[in-house]
Scaffold this motif. Sequence first.
Motif, PDB file in Angstrom:
ATOM      1  N   UNK A 125       0.431  -0.994  -0.104  1.00  0.00           N
ATOM      2  CA  UNK A 125      -0.214   0.359   0.155  1.00  0.00           C
ATOM      3  C   UNK A 125       1.074   1.231   0.186  1.00  0.00           C
ATOM      4  N   UNK A 126       0.877   2.337  -1.044  1.00  0.00           N
ATOM      5  CA  UNK A 126       1.336   3.661  -0.782  1.00  0.00           C
ATOM      6  C   UNK A 126       0.947   4.058   0.289  1.00  0.00           C
ATOM      7  N   UNK A 127       1.952   4.914   0.891  1.00  0.00           N
ATOM      8  CA  UNK A 127       1.501   5.444   2.505  1.00  0.00           C
ATOM      9  C   UNK A 127       1.085   6.438   1.289  1.00  0.00           C
ATOM     10  N   UNK A 128       1.745   7.107   0.726  1.00  0.00           N
ATOM     11  CA  UNK A 128       1.575   8.820   0.112  1.00  0.00           C
ATOM     12  C   UNK A 128      -0.030   8.708  -0.374  1.00  0.00           C
ATOM     13  N   UNK A 129      -0.387   8.164  -1.335  1.00  0.00           N
ATOM     14  CA  UNK A 129      -1.687   8.243  -1.767  1.00  0.00           C
ATOM     15  C   UNK A 129      -2.623   6.834  -1.881  1.00  0.00           C
ATOM     16  N   UNK A 130      -2.639   6.303  -0.669  1.00  0.00           N
ATOM     17  CA  UNK A 130      -3.614   4.533  -0.258  1.00  0.00           C
ATOM     18  C   UNK A 130      -3.688   3.932  -1.191  1.00  0.00           C
ATOM     19  N   UNK A 131      -3.112   3.968  -2.289  1.00  0.00           N
ATOM     20  CA  UNK A 131      -3.405   2.944  -3.688  1.00  0.00           C
ATOM     21  C   UNK A 131      -2.208   1.820  -3.038  1.00  0.00           C
ATOM     22  N   UNK A 132      -3.357   0.428  -3.451  1.00  0.00           N
ATOM     23  CA  UNK A 132      -3.021  -1.152  -3.301  1.00  0.00           C
ATOM     24  C   UNK A 132      -2.534  -1.956  -4.249  1.00  0.00           C
ATOM     25  N   UNK A 133      -1.496  -2.793  -3.586  1.00  0.00           N
ATOM     26  CA  UNK A 133      -1.079  -2.733  -5.212  1.00  0.00           C
ATOM     27  C   UNK A 133      -0.516  -4.610  -4.933  1.00  0.00           C
ATOM     28  N   UNK A 134      -0.905  -5.034  -6.131  1.00  0.00           N
ATOM     29  CA  UNK A 134      -0.855  -6.799  -5.744  1.00  0.00           C
ATOM     30  C   UNK A 134      -0.858  -7.287  -7.755  1.00  0.00           C
ATOM     31  N   UNK A 135      -0.247  -7.844  -7.273  1.00  0.00           N
ATOM     32  CA  UNK A 135       1.388  -8.085  -6.674  1.00  0.00           C
ATOM     33  C   UNK A 135       2.310  -6.677  -6.210  1.00  0.00           C
ATOM     34  N   UNK A 136       2.498  -7.020  -5.468  1.00  0.00           N
ATOM     35  CA  UNK A 136       3.548  -5.770  -4.995  1.00  0.00           C
ATOM     36  C   UNK A 136       4.484  -5.296  -5.488  1.00  0.00           C
ATOM     37  N   UNK A 137       4.159  -4.685  -5.601  1.00  0.00           N
ATOM     38  CA  UNK A 137       5.414  -3.341  -6.096  1.00  0.00           C
ATOM     39  C   UNK A 137       5.640  -2.588  -5.043  1.00  0.00           C
ATOM     40  N   UNK A 138       7.497  -2.274  -5.722  1.00  0.00           N
ATOM     41  CA  UNK A 138       8.093  -1.254  -4.813  1.00  0.00           C
ATOM     42  C   UNK A 138       7.775   0.161  -5.355  1.00  0.00           C
ATOM     43  N   UNK A 139       7.959   0.654  -5.753  1.00  0.00           N
ATOM     44  CA  UNK A 139       7.352   1.998  -6.997  1.00  0.00           C
ATOM     45  C   UNK A 139       5.659   1.779  -6.497  1.00  0.00           C
ATOM     46  N   UNK A 140       5.541   2.925  -6.643  1.00  0.00           N
ATOM     47  CA  UNK A 140       3.686   3.344  -6.780  1.00  0.00           C
ATOM     48  C   UNK A 140       4.210   4.379  -7.791  1.00  0.00           C
ATOM     49  N   UNK A 141       3.196   3.681  -8.942  1.00  0.00           N
ATOM     50  CA  UNK A 141       3.892   4.553 -10.141  1.00  0.00           C
ATOM     51  C   UNK A 141       2.565   5.918 -10.556  1.00  0.00           C
ATOM     52  N   UNK A 142       2.383   6.313  -9.176  1.00  0.00           N
ATOM     53  CA  UNK A 142       1.141   7.871  -9.423  1.00  0.00           C
ATOM     54  C   UNK A 142       2.212   8.550  -8.699  1.00  0.00           C
ATOM     55  N   UNK A 143       2.342   7.789  -7.556  1.00  0.00           N
ATOM     56  CA  UNK A 143       3.473   8.967  -6.282  1.00  0.00           C
ATOM     57  C   UNK A 143       5.264   8.980  -7.087  1.00  0.00           C
ATOM     58  N   UNK A 181       8.547   9.271  -6.915  1.00  0.00           N
ATOM     59  CA  UNK A 181       9.774   9.045  -5.331  1.00  0.00           C
ATOM     60  C   UNK A 181       9.302   9.278  -4.579  1.00  0.00           C
ATOM     61  N   UNK A 182       8.502  10.151  -4.303  1.00  0.00           N
ATOM     62  CA  UNK A 182       7.422  10.144  -3.500  1.00  0.00           C
ATOM     63  C   UNK A 182       7.227   8.713  -2.066  1.00  0.00           C
ATOM     64  N   UNK A 183       7.245   7.621  -2.828  1.00  0.00           N
ATOM     65  CA  UNK A 183       6.734   6.313  -2.775  1.00  0.00           C
ATOM     66  C   UNK A 183       7.582   5.662  -2.278  1.00  0.00           C
ATOM     67  N   UNK A 184       8.929   5.843  -2.682  1.00  0.00           N
ATOM     68  CA  UNK A 184      10.105   5.320  -2.266  1.00  0.00           C
ATOM     69  C   UNK A 184      10.315   5.105  -0.577  1.00  0.00           C
ATOM     70  N   UNK A 185      10.430   4.003  -0.073  1.00  0.00           N
ATOM     71  CA  UNK A 185      10.165   3.541   1.064  1.00  0.00           C
ATOM     72  C   UNK A 185       8.879   3.445   2.491  1.00  0.00           C
ATOM     73  N   UNK A 186       8.244   3.896   1.723  1.00  0.00           N
ATOM     74  CA  UNK A 186       6.922   4.100   1.847  1.00  0.00           C
ATOM     75  C   UNK A 186       5.656   3.638   1.023  1.00  0.00           C
ATOM     76  N   UNK A 187       6.025   1.786   0.703  1.00  0.00           N
ATOM     77  CA  UNK A 187       5.175   1.205   0.087  1.00  0.00           C
ATOM     78  C   UNK A 187       4.955  -0.005   1.040  1.00  0.00           C
TER      79      UNK A 187
END
Lengths: 134, 341, 388
Positions: free
Chosen positions: A20-38, A40-46
């Motif tokens: 789950x991206x802490x920035x935008x709240x979107x949930x990803x499965x299969x797991x992703x390391x980077x939120x395609x919406x956020x 660089x802001x999402x790095x370390x925040x997944x």
Amino acid sequence: MGVARYWREIPARYNLIGKKCEICGKVYFPPRTICPKCRRKSIGKMQDYKLSGKGTVESYTIIYTPPPEFEGKAPYAIALIKMEEGCYLTGQIVDCKLDEIHIGMKVEACFRRIQEDGKRGAIYYGYKFRKAES
Amino acid sequence: MAAIVGYGAYVPRYRIKVEEIAGIWGRQAKSISSGLNVFEKSVPGIDEDTATISVEAARRAVKAAKINPEEIGAIYVGSESHPYAVKPTATIVAEAIGATPELTAADYEFACKAGTAGMQNCIALVESKMIKYGMAIGADVAQAAPGDALEYTAAAGGAAYIIGKEGIAEINETVSFTTDTPDFWRREGQPYPGHGERFTGEPAYFRHVGTAAKMLMERVGSRPSDYDYAIFHQPNGKFPIRIARKLGFEKKQIEHGLLCPIIGNTYSGSAMLGLAAVLDIAKPGQRILMVSYGSGAGSDAFDITVTDAIESYPRQGIRQMIEEKEYVDYATYMKFRREFE
Amino acid sequence: MREVAVIGIGMTEFGELWQKSFRELVAEAGVKAILDAGIEGEDIDAMYIGGMSTGRFIGQEHVGSLALEVAGLEDLHIPATRVEAACASGGVAMHQGYIAVASGMYDIVVVGGAEKMTDVVGGEATNILASAADREWESFFGATFPGLYALMARYHMHHHGTTQEQLAMVAVKNHHNGSLNPKAQFRREISVEDVLNSPIVAEPLHLLDCSPITDGAAAAILAPVDIARKYTDKIIKIKASVQACDTLSFHSRSRFDSLPAAVHAAKKAYEMAGVKPSDIDVAEVHDCFTIAEIIAIEDLGFVEKGKGGKATEEGLTALDGQIPVNTSGGLKAKGHPVGATGVAQINEIVMQLRGEADKRQVKGATIGLTHNVGGSGGTAVVHILEAI
């Protein structure tokens, strides 16, 4: 398949742990390391996020010509499933007549054998889906 | 003593009728059905095994008991059909229910009573305060050689029990009776078990189940009439009825827990599934006797009293689950058993 | 950027070529293209060769070096690079060659594509092709490559009313075209009934909805337009070369009735070429499955989204239709040696624009388009060519 490759995916395959991206709240499965919406802001925040396992069939097919790992298992159903959390995944549908499956069918995750590395190798377990109980 | 905090049961949805199997081998279905008191048996799906059945049962138990799975300190899976000869089923279950990594886990094998052996271990660990919760599972996808008498009964299913200090049913006492009696076995590397045919009766099942039940009642000072329900291991639909009668139990005490006629012998799951069916309908204060049996041979007997907490427990409805079934023919049964691979 | 032209083409026959090895296929297509262009080995500055899974089909990687060796050009020590983007490997090799020439880095570039698929048995080929999908999250769970396109087909049928018969009509049309192509794997006509009665591979797709397992190679020679005049009068200019990518897995896409990468590539290609979909006289599209052609003609803007089935039924894409599609027989009938396909498509369009397509010639064709897809749409390459 070497066992390490299977082993490291166990959390996602057994328990549908996505991200789950802490920035935008979107949930990803299969797991992703980077939120395609956020990005660089999402790095370390997944953050790890466990899906409920409930979803809806968006499309499906019945496989009659399987790859060697699934020989003897055909025919079986593969579906594109929209999970309650909004993400989509690909999985088998089991425990129902193949002609019962339809677009819009509610399903829930169950725990099954997915494939095995021959007769002597490891058995790979993970999610499949069945008609939702409720 | 300790208590049952929660339970979960699972039976695969596929069934094969005794007459379908009998037809293949040119046998009289009626005489087999009435001789065994078994009419159909559960069949695991092509992608089901003892691990998947254990996980399904365990997840139902954790969900219904509403406990944090990380507080489970021990998981024991009893089965005679573990998917691996070496590599535990219990770790698969532990991972799949989110109980890892701080726990102890192991697989047990004692023919059909390995699951209740796990229950006893959990009771001991809870009593000794080594753990808060323990989980014992009895599950099997029982093997039977095509054409063997076992083929009419060898079924699939399992039940998981969470043992803790307090719960929906108090375990008042447990005793075991064990001897070396080779009535049924499966040699290392062999796909199907062998058995001593009629030798599996008197010197094996009846002696061990009967003695364990009597030992338990003697220990707690009870009589058959003190129990609302009794569950005896169900290798077929006849043996538990006979042992019940012999011990002085009435039909109404055992009929609700008797699942073998409609699902067959689920081996390590047998007595534990019977108990689950009883807990599904039991009321506070009711008393239950359960006696398992494992060839080889031994019996574990349990004296259980249902508590008030059962009122708020989401019952599993194991009998309803069994009703959700789909029949398969013999060829499909063989395909599902992966006999062609 | 310099303007780039295709000055030579060459390809092998497509099919189950039991006698021919991977290296023989590469040599044959390459030599034909070099002779067609009328260039000398010394003229060549670089080579790009598309191959999807040489490592698993023939256990051979490093096929750039191999291609140089089979061409006998090792003394020139020119760079030869293998390019991989699943079934779009050939298209991406073309795009790489285009960039190399347009940038001014190289003048004469050989682009090739090859796949030797019949040195493994059928089940193994299915498994190898499934590696174009997401191994961990699609094929691991039993999704095959036809299975993913079957998901698209069912989705398209459900949302747009596309019928099983309309899918079959794509195969019927392409088999007709293939019957006119001496290099095609299948040179026989089939009927809608034949398709519907063929075994089911992944419902709703039948065997005859699927492109076959094929051996083959194709090549093209690229040069700047001004140098091209030195070699040929029949200059086919590359008006646009665009590659676009998307997620590897089908389930992660933004749409399921379209390949967003193909839509993106087409849009950019039309801009780059300064043409509209209605300007296209002939197109080779990636019909790895019948549904793929229906989605392709929608994604390329030939018809509105959802109307691809109906348009096929009405003959829009037939040889004598408004926009003839897959005059070569397409992947379906011509065959689909995965790494070669993108370059084979260029071969067909160049033949059409030169007026050399014989019985399947589209009269007066001057602008042609190729649409090459990798995987279930993770990569899409669109080229627009014009006879000048």
